[in-house]
Design a protein around this motif. Structure first.
Motif, mmCIF file in Angstrom:
data_model
loop_
_atom_site.group_PDB
_atom_site.id
_atom_site.type_symbol
_atom_site.label_atom_id
_atom_site.label_comp_id
_atom_site.label_asym_id
_atom_site.label_seq_id
_atom_site.Cartn_x
_atom_site.Cartn_y
_atom_site.Cartn_z
ATOM 1 N N ASN A 81 60.862 13.303 -8.774
ATOM 2 C CA ASN A 81 59.935 14.140 -8.002
ATOM 3 C C ASN A 81 60.203 14.123 -6.502
ATOM 4 N N GLY A 82 60.733 13.043 -5.977
ATOM 5 C CA GLY A 82 60.956 12.925 -4.541
ATOM 6 C C GLY A 82 59.710 12.444 -3.820
ATOM 7 N N GLU A 84 57.408 12.600 0.059
ATOM 8 C CA GLU A 84 57.124 13.471 1.194
ATOM 9 C C GLU A 84 56.133 12.787 2.122
ATOM 10 N N LYS A 85 56.383 12.861 3.410
ATOM 11 C CA LYS A 85 55.462 12.395 4.449
ATOM 12 C C LYS A 85 55.194 13.562 5.375
ATOM 13 N N ARG A 86 53.938 13.748 5.756
ATOM 14 C CA ARG A 86 53.562 14.825 6.661
ATOM 15 C C ARG A 86 53.025 14.219 7.948
ATOM 16 N N VAL A 121 67.819 13.017 3.887
ATOM 17 C CA VAL A 121 66.430 13.382 4.186
ATOM 18 C C VAL A 121 66.425 14.795 4.753
ATOM 19 N N THR A 122 65.416 15.578 4.372
ATOM 20 C CA THR A 122 65.260 16.919 4.944
ATOM 21 C C THR A 122 63.961 16.972 5.739
ATOM 22 N N GLU A 124 61.214 19.755 7.521
ATOM 23 C CA GLU A 124 60.745 21.124 7.660
ATOM 24 C C GLU A 124 59.647 21.138 8.711
ATOM 25 N N ILE A 131 57.287 17.932 8.188
ATOM 26 C CA ILE A 131 57.300 17.518 6.785
ATOM 27 C C ILE A 131 58.651 16.870 6.503
ATOM 28 N N LYS A 133 61.042 15.018 3.724
ATOM 29 C CA LYS A 133 61.223 14.905 2.281
ATOM 30 C C LYS A 133 62.520 14.196 1.969
ATOM 31 N N LYS A 137 62.114 6.401 -0.942
ATOM 32 C CA LYS A 137 60.801 6.218 -0.320
ATOM 33 C C LYS A 137 60.888 5.443 0.986
ATOM 34 N N VAL A 140 62.363 7.747 3.844
ATOM 35 C CA VAL A 140 61.396 8.769 4.261
ATOM 36 C C VAL A 140 60.299 8.129 5.109
#
Length: 179
Positions: A81-82, A84-86, A121-122, A124, A131, A133, A137, A140
């Motif tokens: 699933n990957g 994500e941190k915002r 790492v990407t 956005e 964001i 992703k 873990k 990120v």
């Protein structure tokens, strides 16, 4: 005895797990990660789940048992699933932009701050949100913490970079008393 370490880790459908001499490799739709498990633990795999059991007791075995079970669960979750941190940027004139392989932050300093984006790492951008992703873990979370550290939220006006949903405790400023 570790309560976390006893729990089996479910393996998603599109994820393949291979175990060779304590090296657990997970391949999923998002990529591939591997984790080295110490020789005090034994990895047992069935069709639908994977479990960690204690092979030799040493001091702190229970603590390490739960740790490596969590690390293995994060590897499996990451490739399927990957993570994500915002981050949220608040403040007048504070902004972020992506230029090639760099994230450029304007945070009220006399110079822009440039952060190199790692290959795995990407990042956005959506208005005032950053964001982050990736499948690892730790990578990120560490990149998000490093970006946040450039301008932590201050308690008087709340300006700075914060995690989405983070509560910043506000202080009352100075008051002028007329006499």
């Amino acid at each position: 005895m570790s309560r976390v370490g006893k729990k089996p880790i479910p393996i998603p459908e599109k994820t393949r797990i291979t175990v060779v001499d304590g090296l657990v490799t997970a391949q999923g739709p998002l990529g591939e990660l591997s984790l080295t498990i110490p020789d005090m633990f034994q990895v047992e795999q069935t069709d639908s789940d994977i479990t960690l059991s204690v092979q030799r007791k040493k001091p702190n075995t229970a603590a390490h048992w739960g740790l490596y079970r969590s690390l293995l669960a994060n590897v499996i979750e990451g490739v399927s699933n990957g993570f994500e941190k915002r981050l949220e940027i608040q403040g007048v004139g504070y902004r972020a932009a992506i230029q090639g392989k760099n994230l450029v932050l304007s945070l009220g300093y006399s110079h822009p701050i440039t952060v190199e984006i790692p290959d795995d790492v990407t990042i956005e951008l959506e208005r005032q949100y950053i964001i982050i992703k990736g499948i690892d873990k730790q990578r990120v979370g560490q990149l998000a913490a490093n970006i946040r550290a450039f301008r932590k939220p201050e308690p008087y006006k709340g300006k700075g970079i914060r995690y989405v949903g983070e509560f910043v405790r506000r202080k009352v400023g100075k008051r002028v008393v007329s006499g």
